[in-house]
Scaffold this active site. Structure first.
Site, PDB file in Angstrom:
ATOM      1  N   PRO A 184       0.824  -1.209   0.000  1.00 13.38           N
ATOM      2  CA  PRO A 184       0.000   0.000   0.000  1.00 13.38           C
ATOM      3  C   PRO A 184       0.858   1.258   0.000  1.00 13.38           C
ATOM      4  CG  PRO A 184      -0.627  -1.527   1.766  1.00 13.38           C
ATOM      5  CD  PRO A 184       0.695  -1.969   1.234  1.00 13.38           C
ATOM      6  N   GLU A 185       0.828   1.967  -1.098  1.00 14.83           N
ATOM      7  CA  GLU A 185       1.474   3.270  -1.194  1.00 14.83           C
ATOM      8  C   GLU A 185       0.341   4.306  -1.227  1.00 14.83           C
ATOM      9  OE1 GLU A 185       4.538   3.265  -4.270  1.00 14.83           O
ATOM     10  OE2 GLU A 185       4.751   1.106  -4.088  1.00 14.83           O
ATOM     11  N   HIS A 241      -4.256 -14.446   9.804  1.00 16.80           N
ATOM     12  CA  HIS A 241      -3.472 -13.215   9.880  1.00 16.80           C
ATOM     13  C   HIS A 241      -4.299 -12.028  10.364  1.00 16.80           C
ATOM     14  CE1 HIS A 241      -0.395 -15.494   7.958  1.00 16.80           C
ATOM     15  NE2 HIS A 241      -1.162 -15.718   6.906  1.00 16.80           N
ATOM     16  N   ARG A 256       2.737 -10.117   7.416  1.00 13.03           N
ATOM     17  CA  ARG A 256       4.106  -9.967   7.912  1.00 13.03           C
ATOM     18  C   ARG A 256       4.218  -9.248   9.241  1.00 13.03           C
ATOM     19  NH1 ARG A 256       7.331  -8.547   2.449  1.00 13.03           N
ATOM     20  NH2 ARG A 256       6.621 -10.351   1.298  1.00 13.03           N
ATOM     21  N   ARG A 311      21.892  16.886  -3.685  1.00  7.97           N
ATOM     22  CA  ARG A 311      21.709  15.571  -3.066  1.00  7.97           C
ATOM     23  C   ARG A 311      22.492  14.511  -3.830  1.00  7.97           C
ATOM     24  NH1 ARG A 311      17.590  14.761   0.529  1.00  7.97           N
ATOM     25  NH2 ARG A 311      18.683  12.784   0.774  1.00  7.97           N
TER      26      ARG A 311
END
Length: 274
Positions: free
Chosen positions: A2-3, A93, A112, A155
DNA sequence: AGCAGGACCTGATGGC
DNA sequence: TGCCATCAGGTCCTGC
C-alpha cells in the site's frame, strides 16, 4: 504494497461507511501492532468513541474521533483493512477486529506483522516520528516545482532513493517510484543533483500524473493489496516497468531490466530512461 | 550531516 | 517430496 494511491483508495471507501460509526468493542487477537498503549488500554479507550472524519498523510490512514483523538494506521507491506456490514471474514493473519454499534466491523490483518496502529491524543501526530517528519503531499499545492527543484539540489543520493524518502515527498513507495522514473525517462540510479532542469520538470509532472492515474484505477495489486471491501486494484495492468523484467518497453521496445537501487528491486528501461 | 545497509516478518519460490 | 536458502519491501536504527 500500500502506497499513497492504495491508502487513498481505502480511505475513500472507509469514508463512505465509517462516518458516525461508534466503536462498541475491539477484539484483539494479536496485540503486536498497537502503540503506544497496551492493546487492552487501546480497546478500552475506543469503546463508545465516534468516528467523525477520515484522513490520510502519505501512507498513513487516519480516523478522527469525536474526542479529538486519532487512530493512525500504517499498513507497511501486507496490512489490510476490510469493512463488512455483518460478519467479518477473518483468517490466521487477522490481528484486530473493530466492532461498531450497528453490527458492522472492520478487520485489520497483516501477514508480515509490520503494520502498526496508533491511538493518538489531540495534536499527537508528533508521537509518530515518521508521521511528523513527512514531506508535502504530492497532490497538494504544497508540493510545487520550486520545492522539488530545491529538494533535488546538492543531493548525492540516487533519484530513486530521494523519491522513496518520505521526508522529501509523502507517499511514494517502490512501485510508484519506478513507474514515475520510467514516465520521466530518468534512470533510477542517477544522482538527484545530476538532473537537468528539463528532467526535473518532467519528473515533477510524472509524480502527479502517475499517482492521479493510480488513484483513478483504485491502486495496484501485485500480491497482497486489497481495498476496504477486499477487492484488488487495477493499476497493475497499467504498470510500464515494475515487475516486468524481460518484457518489452511500451515506449521504445527495449527489454526491461531489473537491478538494485537504494536497496530495492528496481525496474527500468535501459534505452529510453537516460 | 548525509548516506548506506541491516533488522524486522512470513509466505512464495527455486535449487538440490 | 522435503528441506533449506533466498527474496519481497517501509521504516527505524546503527555506524561510517
Amino acid at each position: 504494497m500500500p502506497e499513497l494511491p492504495e491508502v487513498e483508495t481505502i480511505r475513500r471507501d472507509l469514508d463512505a461507511v465509517l462516518l458516525e460509526q461508534i466503536f462498541s468493542r475491539v477484539e484483539i487477537i494479536y496485540p503486536g501492532p498497537v502503540r503506544p498503549l497496551s492493546a487492552e488500554q487501546f480497546a478500552e479507550k475506543l469503546a463508545g468513541k465516534k468516528i467523525i472524519s477520515t484522513g490520510r498523510r502519505g501512507k498513513y490512514l487516519l480516523l478522527n474521533l469525536d474526542d479529538g483523538s486519532v487512530i493512525a494506521f500504517h499498513l507497511r507491506m501486507t496490512g489490510r483493512l476490510v469493512f463488512a456490514r455483518q460478519e467479518c471474514a477473518r483468517d490466521k493473519h487477522t490481528h484486530l477486529v473493530f466492532h461498531f454499534a450497528d453490527g458492522s466491523c472492520l478487520t485489520f490483518s497483516d501477514v508480515r506483522k509490520f503494520g502498526t496502529i496508533w491511538l493518538l491524543s489531540t495534536g499527537g501526530a508528533d508521537q509518530i516520528p515518521g508521521l511528523s517528519a513527512l514531506g508535502p503531499e504530492p497532490l497538494s499545492g504544497d508540493f510545487h516545482f520550486p520545492y522539488l527543484d530545491r529538494a533535488l539540489e546538492k543531493r548525492a543520493v540516487s533519484v530513486k532513493a530521494l523519491l522513496l524518502d518520505q521526508r522529501v515527498v509523502a507517499g511514494l513507495g517502490n512501485i510508484y517510484a519506478d513507474e514515475v522514473l520510467h514516465r520521466a525517462c530518468i534512470r533510477p540510479e542517477r544522482k538527484a543533483r545530476s538532473l537537468g532542469r528539463e528532467e526535473r520538470i518532467v519528473l515533477f509532472l510524472a509524480i502527479r500524473e502517475v499517482l492521479e492515474e493510480a488513484i483513478s484505477c483504485r491502486g495496484t495489486t501485485v500480491s497482497d493489496y486489497r481495498d476496504a471491501s477486499g477487492s484488488s486494484g487495477m493499476f497493475q495492468e497499467r504498470l510500464r516497468v515494475y515487475g516486468r523484467r524481460g518484457e518489452l518497453c511500451s515506449r521504445c521496445g527495449e527489454v526491461i531490466c531489473r537491478s538494485c537501487v537504494a536497496g530495492r528491486g528496481t525496474y527500468y528501461c535501459p534505452r529510453c530512461q537516460k
